[in-house]
Scaffold this active site. Structure first.
Site, PDB file in Angstrom:
ATOM      1  N   SER A  65       0.847  -1.202   0.000  1.00  7.21           N
ATOM      2  CA  SER A  65       0.000   0.000   0.000  1.00  7.21           C
ATOM      3  C   SER A  65       0.876   1.243   0.000  1.00  7.21           C
ATOM      4  O   SER A  65       0.394   2.337  -0.280  1.00  7.21           O
ATOM      5  CB  SER A  65      -0.920   0.003   1.219  1.00  7.21           C
ATOM      6  OG  SER A  65      -0.184  -0.207   2.405  1.00  7.21           O
ATOM      7  N   GLU A 134       0.049 -12.351  -1.931  1.00  9.59           N
ATOM      8  CA  GLU A 134      -1.318 -12.500  -2.415  1.00  9.59           C
ATOM      9  C   GLU A 134      -1.413 -13.724  -3.309  1.00  9.59           C
ATOM     10  O   GLU A 134      -0.473 -14.021  -4.056  1.00  9.59           O
ATOM     11  CB  GLU A 134      -1.720 -11.246  -3.225  1.00  9.59           C
ATOM     12  CG  GLU A 134      -1.743  -9.977  -2.393  1.00  9.59           C
ATOM     13  CD  GLU A 134      -2.125  -8.741  -3.204  1.00  9.59           C
ATOM     14  OE1 GLU A 134      -2.637  -8.877  -4.330  1.00  9.59           O
ATOM     15  OE2 GLU A 134      -1.913  -7.630  -2.675  1.00  9.59           O
ATOM     16  N   GLU A 201      -9.010 -10.019   3.093  1.00  5.91           N
ATOM     17  CA  GLU A 201      -9.360  -8.635   2.771  1.00  5.91           C
ATOM     18  C   GLU A 201     -10.698  -8.585   2.018  1.00  5.91           C
ATOM     19  O   GLU A 201     -10.861  -9.262   0.982  1.00  5.91           O
ATOM     20  CB  GLU A 201      -8.247  -8.007   1.918  1.00  5.91           C
ATOM     21  CG  GLU A 201      -8.550  -6.578   1.509  1.00  5.91           C
ATOM     22  CD  GLU A 201      -7.358  -5.797   0.944  1.00  5.91           C
ATOM     23  OE1 GLU A 201      -6.228  -6.350   0.947  1.00  5.91           O
ATOM     24  OE2 GLU A 201      -7.551  -4.655   0.517  1.00  5.91           O
TER      25      GLU A 201
HETATM   26  O1  KIV Z   1      -0.506  -3.450   1.431  1.00  9.24           O
HETATM   27  C1  KIV Z   1      -1.174  -3.385   2.464  1.00  9.24           C
HETATM   28  O2  KIV Z   1      -1.116  -2.432   3.237  1.00  9.24           O
HETATM   29  C2  KIV Z   1      -2.059  -4.489   2.766  1.00  9.24           C
HETATM   30  C3  KIV Z   1      -3.160  -4.183   3.727  1.00  9.24           C
HETATM   31  C4  KIV Z   1      -4.303  -3.628   2.994  1.00  9.24           C
HETATM   32  C5  KIV Z   1      -3.514  -5.341   4.510  1.00  9.24           C
HETATM   33  O3  KIV Z   1      -1.930  -5.546   2.232  1.00  9.24           O
END
Ligand code: KIV
Length: 284
Positions: A65, A134, A201
């Site tokens: 993120s 993921e 998620e």
């Molecule tokens: O990249 C991230 O911050 C995440 C969160 C949304 C769990 O994977």
């Protein structure tokens, strides 16, 4: 603020000793057993990491993120291994006891060998204790190879932002029976392959609770269910400083706080007491 590098602690105004035990995967498993909620937040630098540590956050995630909240990108896809390594090194310097997870960025684990190499960098040079990736059952071989090589893994099911173009947007996953059953099956396969933690998620509340109940490993939710073993949010969302719209599953903890540190404390207390997430933060 003075950094005492010999003890790897910070002295902030007054001397404050941290008596918290190290958070390990064993400790997380114990927390699941004891129904003690796990508080997790993202961080991208040493100063925020230190605030999270002081607030009692159990697990700190250097999420990809960072592509959106640090780099201002529209998706997480442009984030590189070098970016993740740099931010992991920064965060590691701010932590003492929290468990540090680093996200494997987009296309950094296309083969098992590439996954082991890049995850190894995050562990050896970054100071990560675990990597997150993921993907569903198709990642079982990678999870198994990482696990065999001593690299703890957090699997990530439900909405997988690295697949945003493939799934056509950021959508709740597992809404029909077949998709829900497949997610439960994937979760079991990933656990069997050696995953130590599961992140869910944007999945319906009932499905998140079912997966949490089914798995032996702890399950951390984001837009999932209060019944998950723990919760994670993007730090900048709870501080209300993210670019764009704050997602439904997040909460502005600054609204009722006098400082950033207090907002983080309120988040940790809300997770530990089970008052976050509330009904308005989950999906049916
Ligand atoms: O990249 C991230 O911050 C995440 C969160 C949304 C769990 O994977």
């Amino acid at each position: 603020m003075i950094r005492d590098s010999s003890k790897k602690t910070y002295i902030v105004m007054s001397t404050q000793t941290d008596t918290r035990k190290k958070i390990t995967i064993r400790r997380l498993a114990e927390m699941k057993q004891a129904k003690e909620k796990i508080a997790c937040l993202t961080a991208y630098d040493a100063s925020f990491a230190h605030l999270l540590e002081r607030a009692g956050v159990d697990v700190v995630l250097v999420g990809d993120s960072l592509g959106m909240v640090i780099q201002g990108e529209e998706t997480t896809l442009p984030v590189s291994v070098e970016d993740m390594l740099y931010h992991t090194q920064c965060v590691a310097k701010g932590l003492d006891n929290a468990l540090l997870i680093t996200d494997m960025p987009f296309l950094s684990f296309t083969t098992v060998a590439e996954a082991v190499l890049n995850a190894g960098l995050f562990m050896k040079q970054g100071g990560a204790h675990m990597v997150k990736l993921e993907g569903g059952a198709d990642q079982a071989d990678t999870v198994s190879a990482l696990s065999r090589n001593g690299i703890p893994v957090c699997a990530h099911l439900g909405l997988q932002p690295q697949y945003v173009h493939k799934i056509g947007g950021y959508r709740v996953q597992g809404r029909n029976q077949a998709a829900a059953d497949k997610m439960v099956a994937d979760a079991l396969i990933l656990q069997q392959a050696g995953a130590d933690l599961m992140l869910l998620e944007c999945v319906p509340e009932v499905l998140a609770a079912r997966i949490t109940e089914t798995l032996d490993i702890p399950v951390i939710g984001i837009g999932a269910s209060a019944d998950c073993d723990g919760q994670v949010l993007v730090l900048y969302d709870i501080l209300d400083i993210s670019l764009g719209i704050r997602p439904k599953f997040s909460k502005n903890f600054m609204a009722s706080a006098n400082s950033i540190e207090q907002a983080i404390h309120h988040y940790v207390s809300a997770v530990k007491q089970g008052s976050f997430p509330a009904t308005e933060h989950v999906f049916s």
